[in-house]
Scaffold this motif. Structure first.
Motif, PDB file in Angstrom:
ATOM      1  N   GLN A   1       0.790  -1.172  -0.012  1.00 17.43           N
ATOM      2  CA  GLN A   1       0.101   0.092  -0.011  1.00 17.43           C
ATOM      3  C   GLN A   1       0.813   1.338   0.023  1.00 17.43           C
ATOM      4  OE1 GLN A   1      -2.455  -0.940   3.494  1.00 17.43           O
ATOM      5  NE2 GLN A   1      -3.904  -2.076   2.275  1.00 17.43           N
ATOM      6  N   MET A   2       1.931   1.092   0.796  1.00 15.92           N
ATOM      7  CA  MET A   2       2.878   2.145   0.742  1.00 15.92           C
ATOM      8  C   MET A   2       3.463   2.519  -0.575  1.00 15.92           C
ATOM      9  SD  MET A   2       5.066   2.518   4.382  1.00 15.92           S
ATOM     10  CE  MET A   2       5.422   0.902   4.726  1.00 15.92           C
ATOM     11  N   MET A   3       3.490   1.652  -1.595  1.00 11.51           N
ATOM     12  CA  MET A   3       4.090   1.603  -2.829  1.00 11.51           C
ATOM     13  C   MET A   3       2.947   1.964  -3.836  1.00 11.51           C
ATOM     14  SD  MET A   3       7.323   0.968  -2.979  1.00 11.51           S
ATOM     15  CE  MET A   3       7.737   0.605  -4.754  1.00 11.51           C
ATOM     16  N   GLY A   4       1.785   2.143  -3.271  1.00  7.16           N
ATOM     17  CA  GLY A   4       0.642   2.668  -4.098  1.00  7.16           C
ATOM     18  C   GLY A   4       0.046   1.362  -4.622  1.00  7.16           C
ATOM     19  N   LEU A   5       0.000   0.253  -4.302  1.00  5.71           N
ATOM     20  CA  LEU A   5      -0.469  -0.981  -5.002  1.00  5.71           C
ATOM     21  C   LEU A   5      -1.457  -1.548  -4.063  1.00  5.71           C
ATOM     22  CD1 LEU A   5       3.142  -2.241  -5.952  1.00  5.71           C
ATOM     23  CD2 LEU A   5       1.493  -1.245  -7.499  1.00  5.71           C
ATOM     24  N   ASP A   6      -2.438  -2.275  -4.769  1.00  3.04           N
ATOM     25  CA  ASP A   6      -3.453  -2.686  -4.122  1.00  3.04           C
ATOM     26  C   ASP A   6      -3.359  -4.042  -3.190  1.00  3.04           C
ATOM     27  OD1 ASP A   6      -5.078  -0.814  -5.300  1.00  3.04           O
ATOM     28  OD2 ASP A   6      -5.631  -2.023  -6.984  1.00  3.04           O
ATOM     29  N   ASP A   7      -2.382  -4.743  -3.476  1.00  2.00           N
ATOM     30  CA  ASP A   7      -2.106  -6.062  -2.688  1.00  2.00           C
ATOM     31  C   ASP A   7      -0.762  -6.426  -2.883  1.00  2.00           C
ATOM     32  OD1 ASP A   7      -1.999  -7.559  -5.298  1.00  2.00           O
ATOM     33  OD2 ASP A   7      -4.406  -7.319  -5.182  1.00  2.00           O
ATOM     34  N   THR A   8      -0.264  -7.481  -2.310  1.00  2.00           N
ATOM     35  CA  THR A   8       0.921  -8.012  -2.099  1.00  2.00           C
ATOM     36  C   THR A   8       1.206  -8.606  -3.345  1.00  2.00           C
ATOM     37  OG1 THR A   8       0.862  -8.383   0.374  1.00  2.00           O
ATOM     38  CG2 THR A   8       2.500  -9.645  -0.846  1.00  2.00           C
ATOM     39  N   ALA A   9       0.280  -9.617  -4.076  1.00  2.00           N
ATOM     40  CA  ALA A   9       0.451 -10.119  -5.140  1.00  2.00           C
ATOM     41  C   ALA A   9       1.257  -9.208  -6.433  1.00  2.00           C
ATOM     42  CB  ALA A   9      -0.544 -10.810  -5.617  1.00  2.00           C
ATOM     43  N   THR A  10       0.412  -7.974  -6.476  1.00  8.23           N
ATOM     44  CA  THR A  10       0.734  -6.794  -7.473  1.00  8.23           C
ATOM     45  C   THR A  10       2.424  -6.502  -7.023  1.00  8.23           C
ATOM     46  OG1 THR A  10      -1.461  -6.389  -7.473  1.00  8.23           O
ATOM     47  CG2 THR A  10       0.381  -4.800  -8.550  1.00  8.23           C
ATOM     48  N   LEU A  11       2.665  -6.388  -5.939  1.00  9.65           N
ATOM     49  CA  LEU A  11       3.925  -5.839  -5.446  1.00  9.65           C
ATOM     50  C   LEU A  11       4.894  -6.564  -5.811  1.00  9.65           C
ATOM     51  CD1 LEU A  11       6.043  -4.037  -3.865  1.00  9.65           C
ATOM     52  CD2 LEU A  11       5.495  -5.288  -1.771  1.00  9.65           C
ATOM     53  N   LEU A  12       4.616  -8.019  -5.477  1.00  2.00           N
ATOM     54  CA  LEU A  12       5.721  -9.086  -5.976  1.00  2.00           C
ATOM     55  C   LEU A  12       5.955  -9.234  -7.416  1.00  2.00           C
ATOM     56  CD1 LEU A  12       4.690 -11.910  -3.150  1.00  2.00           C
ATOM     57  CD2 LEU A  12       6.568 -10.577  -3.155  1.00  2.00           C
ATOM     58  N   SER A  13       4.704  -8.902  -8.065  1.00  2.00           N
ATOM     59  CA  SER A  13       4.850  -9.365  -9.391  1.00  2.00           C
ATOM     60  C   SER A  13       5.650  -8.246 -10.185  1.00  2.00           C
ATOM     61  CB  SER A  13       3.352  -9.140 -10.211  1.00  2.00           C
ATOM     62  OG  SER A  13       3.293  -9.041 -11.378  1.00  2.00           O
ATOM     63  N   GLN A  14       5.534  -6.972  -9.702  1.00  2.00           N
ATOM     64  CA  GLN A  14       6.164  -5.635 -10.320  1.00  2.00           C
ATOM     65  C   GLN A  14       7.630  -5.975  -9.779  1.00  2.00           C
ATOM     66  OE1 GLN A  14       4.704  -1.716  -9.834  1.00  2.00           O
ATOM     67  NE2 GLN A  14       2.736  -2.244 -10.597  1.00  2.00           N
ATOM     68  N   LEU A  15       7.802  -6.293  -8.579  1.00  2.00           N
ATOM     69  CA  LEU A  15       9.128  -6.482  -8.069  1.00  2.00           C
ATOM     70  C   LEU A  15       9.878  -7.537  -8.857  1.00  2.00           C
ATOM     71  CD1 LEU A  15      11.524  -6.072  -5.798  1.00  2.00           C
ATOM     72  CD2 LEU A  15      10.216  -7.891  -4.540  1.00  2.00           C
ATOM     73  N   GLU A  16       9.140  -8.610  -9.295  1.00  2.00           N
ATOM     74  CA  GLU A  16      10.091  -9.816  -9.886  1.00  2.00           C
ATOM     75  C   GLU A  16      10.227  -9.272 -11.460  1.00  2.00           C
ATOM     76  OE1 GLU A  16      11.599 -13.606 -10.736  1.00  2.00           O
ATOM     77  OE2 GLU A  16      10.976 -12.370  -9.001  1.00  2.00           O
ATOM     78  N   ALA A  17       9.273  -8.551 -11.899  1.00  2.00           N
ATOM     79  CA  ALA A  17       9.667  -7.761 -13.300  1.00  2.00           C
ATOM     80  C   ALA A  17      10.970  -7.013 -13.361  1.00  2.00           C
ATOM     81  CB  ALA A  17       8.454  -7.294 -13.735  1.00  2.00           C
ATOM     82  N   HIS A  18      10.975  -5.998 -12.345  1.00  2.00           N
ATOM     83  CA  HIS A  18      12.412  -5.312 -12.134  1.00  2.00           C
ATOM     84  C   HIS A  18      13.380  -6.154 -12.025  1.00  2.00           C
ATOM     85  CE1 HIS A  18      10.545  -1.211 -12.624  1.00  2.00           C
ATOM     86  NE2 HIS A  18       9.450  -1.534 -11.828  1.00  2.00           N
ATOM     87  N   ARG A  19      13.488  -6.998 -11.070  1.00  2.00           N
ATOM     88  CA  ARG A  19      14.399  -7.940 -10.847  1.00  2.00           C
ATOM     89  C   ARG A  19      15.094  -8.598 -11.780  1.00  2.00           C
ATOM     90  NH1 ARG A  19      13.485 -10.795  -4.970  1.00  2.00           N
ATOM     91  NH2 ARG A  19      15.413 -11.838  -5.683  1.00  2.00           N
ATOM     92  N   GLN A  20      14.044  -9.182 -12.797  1.00  2.00           N
ATOM     93  CA  GLN A  20      14.293 -10.155 -13.918  1.00  2.00           C
ATOM     94  C   GLN A  20      15.019  -9.148 -14.900  1.00  2.00           C
ATOM     95  OE1 GLN A  20      12.330 -13.088 -15.686  1.00  2.00           O
ATOM     96  NE2 GLN A  20      11.247 -13.804 -13.914  1.00  2.00           N
ATOM     97  N   PHE A  21      14.498  -7.789 -15.041  1.00  2.00           N
ATOM     98  CA  PHE A  21      15.013  -7.041 -16.061  1.00  2.00           C
ATOM     99  C   PHE A  21      16.744  -6.657 -15.671  1.00  2.00           C
ATOM    100  CE2 PHE A  21      16.683  -2.776 -17.613  1.00  2.00           C
ATOM    101  CZ  PHE A  21      16.518  -2.809 -18.847  1.00  2.00           C
ATOM    102  N   VAL A  22      16.780  -6.347 -14.411  1.00  2.00           N
ATOM    103  CA  VAL A  22      18.094  -6.042 -14.113  1.00  2.00           C
ATOM    104  C   VAL A  22      19.087  -7.378 -14.009  1.00  2.00           C
ATOM    105  CG1 VAL A  22      19.406  -5.365 -12.010  1.00  2.00           C
ATOM    106  CG2 VAL A  22      17.377  -4.354 -12.442  1.00  2.00           C
ATOM    107  N   ALA A  23      18.522  -8.491 -13.637  1.00  2.00           N
ATOM    108  CA  ALA A  23      19.297  -9.539 -13.601  1.00  2.00           C
ATOM    109  C   ALA A  23      19.910  -9.950 -15.119  1.00  2.00           C
ATOM    110  CB  ALA A  23      18.641 -10.984 -12.834  1.00  2.00           C
TER     111      ALA A  23
END
Length: 972
Positions: free
Chosen positions: A439-461
């Motif tokens: 919610q502090m990240m402006g997202l509705d739920d934990t699943a959305t947070l983890l999804s966006q986090l994974e997308a960023h991490r895969q790009f960086v990796a």
């Protein structure tokens, strides 16, 4: 530091492990990551850039709740802080208000007031950030400014206390008062400090000595003991936990010798440590080092020590392997801890695709190129990434997404820390806290947070793997699936043994070499060369791996292109590899970027001269990394601007400025060479570019050299360089020397001596062999009175000489002369003098014709051709005959036809002669074609490394006949 700035062992000693490796093992607050076993690269378009959160109440932070509830005045303070950009506030004024917050009570001590200010600032940032009022830059800038401020204020107070007790520390040699330099490392050094980060510090003082007492009761201390006491007090002032909390946790593990070393070091101690014991990972630490306190003079002295340790003067591609190894050890330890604590995963800092990998991506370019490009020495990760894009080292699209991922990860890291003001980088284990973070990240739920986090991490990796994957063991290293036929580095000793010659011949034959026996013998000779026999094992293995990769590429190149031979290409490549065998940075470059080796082989197959040039200047391998090598058109203005920036960055360093000129010239020449070998440039266009490049180098050199003349009498010299010969005619080749004269127009009595000094230094700068080679050979024989004349001439003296004393051959030379560099007003005066001299009336029955014929004969007598081959330049019917014809025609007819004084080139002038009816248009066209073809043949021979441009007479018989016919028509 950016790459090592996590938690560290408190008992480091002098282990060879970097602090970040031990931190994940020894400090429980450093969490571990969730392993991503498959990391398919994500498209840039699939990752949404982080947007500021919608307004979230700051009370989601338990730290904020506790702070707000501690005093009834906090709500008003929070409201006030929310109204201003906290990265721009007057920290001194805010500190004073905190100290005087209790009406009627004495001001709070500095330590208490500073802690209260810290709490106000952090909670103000929490409120502004979660409300969408502050971006990442405001948060990290505010925290960095506060850290600098807190250190400086405490140092001032504590220094005064210690001086009162022990006297002023004074340098033994200089006699100057000494001040402590506190170096902010890591994110503080880079101006990107976290809200709950510790600060990594190093304490340095200028020189040893003792304190000088001035009052009774003071007890003298050595400077070393004084600054150790000051350092201890500073750490306590910042880090001790009191009823108001703490200001900053302090980590001193990055100092020389770590926690086993002295708390404070003199400049001399730092220098000795970095030279003798400084390890590879410490280079990454010191990239971020920034002095927060100290005098400018002392800070400059420290930077002069640190810079050569961090930034090597050569292109250091070996850092790729070093970072790869460091990262592998960090990852191994994180994976181990993840197995022990599976509840703590998704480490946004140290985990795969996390903040650390972005920092590594930025730093690798800094450490490779920062020694040669000052722009890449910026301490900020974000700024460095933008510079990397500007310089074309990574595409703008990739850097844009890396910055977006960096912003997302840093914002997420801050929200993890907002919960309890804890130094954590890991998603919380319980679902309720994860939802708060989402919610502090402006997202509705934990699943959305983890999804966006994974997308960023895969790009960086994906970007990290592309840069740091080990190419030497990649299955794609061998071209065309022919690895089975290549020489295996693991059995190279056996293959190099004469007893195994038959096996080696068989392998070359299987690869498709037309002279397998000769190729095997050539390779055996390289294996057995003394220079290779004494190589370190790692360098030898890397070299043999490159040979293994190169052999099928040579066959591929010979099949795809005409000209060149397999044997010649193999020999050139092996000579080149032997030349660079002891320079691990170049071996690393070819290993890390296999496509570069393919480009090297292509150039060596096409040109023996290119192979020799690359062997003389292997630093040019870096140019082959750029895929735009063939498509970037030469831009003299852009090169001049870049030269000016580079030279301005090293004022007073003559050696470095000389190398900058050489490196720039060689790099631009290499670009043109690549385009030339690819058939993208005509000989004429190439000569135009090479001439413009020489003009640019000469102009930059004159400006830089003038600044080195301490006795110069004016800011801008009234001085010009005039080009003759190939440079004057814009027909410069790769190895042409420069025929020049020097003119000045200055009535100051000091002018002759000053400009003579300038000209002498110019010749020295051009011709001196430095580590980067030479620029040009300089010939000044065409100056008035030749070798017996003055090196520099006033414009009036030059005009008088040309009008009354010059020989006919000097007027011939003037037909190809032009202004090159320097004062444009002098250039204009020269043009007027040249015009007047060339347009002098010369009677048809005058002496000019016989003087030209006599000069031509002297040239042939001086360089006789005793071979059966035709000399394209010197023999009758060759290029010099054409040049003499054109020069004579200009001198004979320019009085009547002023357009002939244009320095338009021999082919254009021949065409003008035909159009004016001075010769037949057909003959003009034929001789023009002959000149073009002779130049092309000469150029091809030079590319193959031949010094004498001689061919079978039959090859040019038709063209030579046309030239001879025109010669006879004019002179006989």
């Amino acid at each position: 530091m950016a790459t090592l700035e996590g938690g560290r062992s408190r008992q480091r000693g002098h282990s060879t492990l970097c602090p970040a490796w031990r931190s994940v093992r020894l400090r429980r607050r450093t969490a571990v990551l969730h392993v991503v076993t498959t990391a398919k690269r994500q498209s840039v378009n699939r990752i949404k850039p982080y947007m500021s959160a919608s307004k979230i109440e700051p009370t989601v932070s338990r730290f904020y709740q506790r702070w707000l509830a501690a005093a009834p005045t906090r709500a008003a303070q929070s409201d006030a802080a929310a109204e201003v950009a906290l990265d721009q506030i007057d920290l001194a004024a805010y500190l004073q208000r905190e100290a005087e917050a209790q009406a009627g009570a004495p001001p709070l001590p500095l330590g208490r007031a500073m802690r209260r200010l810290r709490n106000l600032l952090v909670n103000g940032l929490i409120r502004r950030d979660l409300a969408g009022l502050a971006n990442l830059n405001e948060v990290v800038t505010a925290m960095t400014r506060f850290a600098d401020f807190a250190i400086a204020r405490h140092v001032d107070e504590l220094m005064a206390e210690l001086v009162a007790a022990h006297g002023m520390p004074t340098g033994r040699d200089s006699g100057r008062p000494q001040q402590l330099m506190v170096l902010g490392m890591g994110k503080q050094g880079g101006g990107e400090l976290n809200v709950s980060s510790d600060i990594d510090l190093i304490f340095v003082y200028p020189e040893d000595g003792d304190t000088v007492t001035s009052e009774s009761g003071q007890r003298s201390l050595s400077n070393h003991e004084f600054f150790i006491r000051l350092g201890k007090r500073l750490i306590a002032a910042l880090a001790e936990i009191t009823e108001d909390g703490f200001t900053f946790r302090v980590d001193m593990a990055l100092r020389p010798n770590g926690n086993s070393g002295p708390l404070a070091c003199s400049l001399n101690m730092v220098e000795q440590y970095l030279i003798v014991q400084g390890r590879e990972w410490e280079r990454y630490a010191w990239v971020k080092a920034r002095a927060v306190t100290g005098t400018q003079e002392d800070i400059a002295a420290l930077e002069a020590i640190v810079r050569p340790f961090v930034f090597r003067r050569y292109l250091d591609f070996g850092v790729i392997d070093a970072i790869r190894n460091m990262h592998a050890q960090i990852r191994a330890e994180v994976n181990r801890q993840e197995r022990l604590h599976p509840d703590r995963s998704n480490n946004v800092k140290l985990g795969r695709g996390g903040i650390r990998e972005i920092e590594f991506l930025a730093q690798v370019f800094q450490l490779i190129r920062g020694g040669r490009d000052a722009a890449l020495r910026d301490r900020s990760t974000r700024t460095t990434l933008r510079i990397i894009a500007e310089k074309g080292l990574l595409s703008h699209a990739i850097v844009y997404q890396l910055l977006a991922s960096y912003t997302f990860l840093r914002n997420l890291e801050h929200r993890l820390q907002y919960l309890d003001d804890a130094q954590t980088h890991t998603l919380p284990a319980n679902e309720a806290d994860r939802l708060l973070v989402a919610q502090m990240m402006g997202l509705d739920d934990t699943a959305t947070l983890l999804s966006q986090l994974e997308a960023h991490r895969q790009f960086v990796a994906g970007q990290f793997d592309e840069m740091f994957s080990d190419k030497s063991n990649s299955p794609s290293s061998s071209s065309g699936g022919e690895a089975e036929h290549a020489i295996n580095p693991q059995v190279s000793d056996a293959c190099a043994d004469p007893d195994n010659r038959e096996a080696m011949v068989a392998r070359f034959a299987a690869l498709g070499f037309d002279d397998a026996a000769g190729a095997a013998q050539r390779l055996i000779g390289t294996w057995q060369a003394p220079r290779l026999q004494s190589l370190p094992e790692a360098s030898r293995d890397r070299l043999l791996g490159l040979v293994n990769l190169a052999l099928p590429l040579i066959i591929q190149c010979s099949c795809e292109t005409s000209g060149g031979s397999q044997q010649a290409t193999l020999g050139r490549l092996l000579d080149f590899l032997e030349t660079i065998a002891r320079r691990s940075a170049y071996l690393s470059l070819l290993t890390e970027y296999p496509h570069t080796l393919a480009r090297v082989i292509g150039m060596m197959h096409a040109s023996g001269w290119a192979a020799k040039f690359l062997s003389q200047h292997p630093i040019l391998l870096d140019e082959l990394l750029d895929g735009r090598l063939r498509t970037t058109e030469f831009d003299a203005a852009e090169v001049a601007a870049d030269l000016q920036r580079q030279l301005a960055a090293d004022p007073g360093d003559t050696e470095r400025q000389m190398d900058i000129l050489r490196e720039t010239h060689h790099a631009q020449l290499f670009h043109l060479l690549a385009q030339d070998l690819a058939g993208d440039l005509t000989v004429e266009k190439l000569a135009d570019h090479l001439s413009a490049l020489a003009d640019t180098i000469v102009a930059a050199a004159i400006n830089a050299i003038w600044q080195t003349i301490a006795t110069r009498h004016r800011a801008v010299p009234q001085f010009a360089v005039i080009a003759y010969g190939k440079l004057g005619g814009k027909e410069l080749g790769y190895v042409s020397d420069l025929d020049v004269i020097f003119l000045y127009d200055d009535t100051d009595q000091e002018a002759p001596a000053q400009y003579a000094k300038l000209a002498q230094r110019f010749i020295t700068w051009m011709t001196t062999h430095t580590s980067a080679g030479i620029l040009f050979d300089i010939d000044t024989a065409l100056r008035p009175d030749g070798a017996s004349g003055m090196l520099v001439s006033s414009v009036s003296a030059f005009e008088k000489y040309q009008s009354s004393s010059a020989w006919a051959w000097e007027h011939q030379a003037l037909t190809r002369a032009r202004f090159c560099a320097g004062d444009t007003a002098i250039g204009q005066r020269f043009d007027a003098i040249r015009e007047a001299v060339l347009r002098k009336e010369r009677p048809a029955d005058g002496p000019l014709k016989q003087e030209v014929i006599a000069m031509r004969k002297r040239m042939m007598d001086a360089k006789p051709n005793h071979s059966a081959l035709f000399d394209l330049k010197q023999d009758p019917g060759g290029m010099i005959d054409i040049e003499f014809i054109v020069q004579f025609m200009v001198l004979q007819h320019a009085a009547r036809y002023p357009q002939l004084t244009a320095n338009a080139g021999n082919i254009a002038l021949l065409r003008m002669f035909g159009e004016l009816g001075l010769i037949s248009t057909e003959r003009a066209s034929q001789v023009g074609d002959a000149y073009r073809q002779l130049r092309k043949l000469q150029h091809q021979l030079r590319l193959q490394g031949q010094d004498l441009a001689r061919v079978e007479p039959a090859l040019v018989a038709h063209h030579a006949a046309q030239v001879t016919a025109l010669w006879q028509e004019i002179f006989m």
